[in-house]
Scaffold this motif. Structure first.
Motif, short mmCIF file in Angstrom:
data_model
loop_
_atom_site.label_atom_id
_atom_site.label_comp_id
_atom_site.label_asym_id
_atom_site.label_seq_id
_atom_site.Cartn_x
_atom_site.Cartn_y
_atom_site.Cartn_z
N VAL A 22 -22.19 42.78 33.05
CA VAL A 22 -21.51 43.40 34.18
C VAL A 22 -20.05 43.66 33.80
CG1 VAL A 22 -20.98 41.17 35.23
CG2 VAL A 22 -20.98 43.24 36.63
N ALA A 23 -19.60 44.86 34.13
CA ALA A 23 -18.21 45.25 33.86
C ALA A 23 -17.41 45.14 35.14
CB ALA A 23 -18.17 46.67 33.33
N SER A 24 -16.23 44.63 35.02
CA SER A 24 -15.36 44.50 36.19
C SER A 24 -13.94 44.87 35.82
CB SER A 24 -15.41 43.07 36.73
OG SER A 24 -14.93 42.15 35.76
N GLY A 25 -13.17 45.14 36.84
CA GLY A 25 -11.76 45.41 36.63
C GLY A 25 -11.42 46.88 36.47
N PHE A 26 -12.43 47.74 36.63
CA PHE A 26 -12.15 49.17 36.53
C PHE A 26 -13.22 49.96 37.24
CE2 PHE A 26 -15.12 50.96 33.29
CZ PHE A 26 -15.87 49.82 33.10
N THR A 27 -12.87 51.17 37.58
CA THR A 27 -13.83 52.13 38.11
C THR A 27 -13.78 53.33 37.20
OG1 THR A 27 -13.50 51.38 40.39
CG2 THR A 27 -14.55 53.53 40.08
N ALA A 28 -14.76 53.42 36.32
CA ALA A 28 -14.75 54.46 35.30
C ALA A 28 -15.24 55.78 35.85
CB ALA A 28 -15.61 54.04 34.12
N SER A 29 -14.63 56.85 35.39
CA SER A 29 -15.14 58.17 35.71
C SER A 29 -16.38 58.47 34.88
CB SER A 29 -14.07 59.23 35.45
OG SER A 29 -12.91 58.96 36.19
N ARG A 30 -16.33 58.05 33.63
CA ARG A 30 -17.48 58.15 32.74
C ARG A 30 -17.48 56.91 31.85
NH1 ARG A 30 -19.82 63.07 32.34
NH2 ARG A 30 -18.78 64.83 33.33
N VAL A 107 -7.19 57.55 31.18
CA VAL A 107 -7.24 56.32 30.41
C VAL A 107 -8.56 56.28 29.65
CG1 VAL A 107 -7.29 53.81 30.53
CG2 VAL A 107 -5.82 55.11 32.09
N VAL A 108 -8.48 56.06 28.36
CA VAL A 108 -9.66 55.91 27.53
C VAL A 108 -9.62 54.51 26.93
CG1 VAL A 108 -10.92 56.77 25.52
CG2 VAL A 108 -9.69 58.37 27.01
N GLY A 109 -10.70 53.80 27.03
CA GLY A 109 -10.66 52.43 26.53
C GLY A 109 -12.00 51.93 26.04
N ARG A 110 -11.96 50.79 25.43
CA ARG A 110 -13.16 50.12 24.93
C ARG A 110 -13.00 48.64 25.22
NH1 ARG A 110 -15.35 51.20 18.99
NH2 ARG A 110 -16.43 52.83 20.17
#
Length: 122
Positions: A22-30, A107-110
């Motif tokens: 589960v990913a948390s801390g962001f709402t990604a557009s893609r 913002v682009v991240g990994r």
């Protein structure tokens, strides 16, 4: 951005296990969420990935037909169902996410999650 992996454990060859992330801390557009694995003494290798939106999946040849990756996009969660396990599937499994957030700035991240152990005995 944080990724939390869970599941895994031990199984006999031919058995099944499931890992989730589960990913948390962001709402990604893609985003693309993926699983990698690393066996002792070997390099980390790609296992499977899934896109959001769209839900397109990719699998390594070694797991194709045995593993299934799905997602609950709204909850930023992915599930890797591992069936017909083999001893060579033994590894630490890592969750990874590549994401783009469109806003006033892009913002682009990994991000990587902690590993979860999967052990398959013959």
């Amino acid at each position: 951005v944080q990724l939390q992996a869970s599941g895994g454990g031990s199984a006999q060859a031919g058995g099944s296990l499931r890992v989730s992330c589960v990913a948390s801390g962001f709402t990604a557009s893609r985003r693309v969420m993926a699983w990698f694995r690393q066996a002792p003494g070997k390099e980390r290798e790609f296992v499977s990935s899934i896109t959001w939106p769209g839900g397109s999946t990719l699998y390594a040849d070694s797991v194709k037909g045995r593993f299934t990756l799905s997602s609950d996009g709204a909850k930023n969660r992915v599930y890797l169902q591992m069936n017909r396990l083999k001893p060579e599937d033994t590894a630490v499994y890592y969750c990874e996410a590549d994401y783009i957030i469109y806003g006033d700035t892009t913002v682009v991240g990994r991000a990587w999650g902690q590993g979860t152990q999967v052990t398959v005995s013959s």
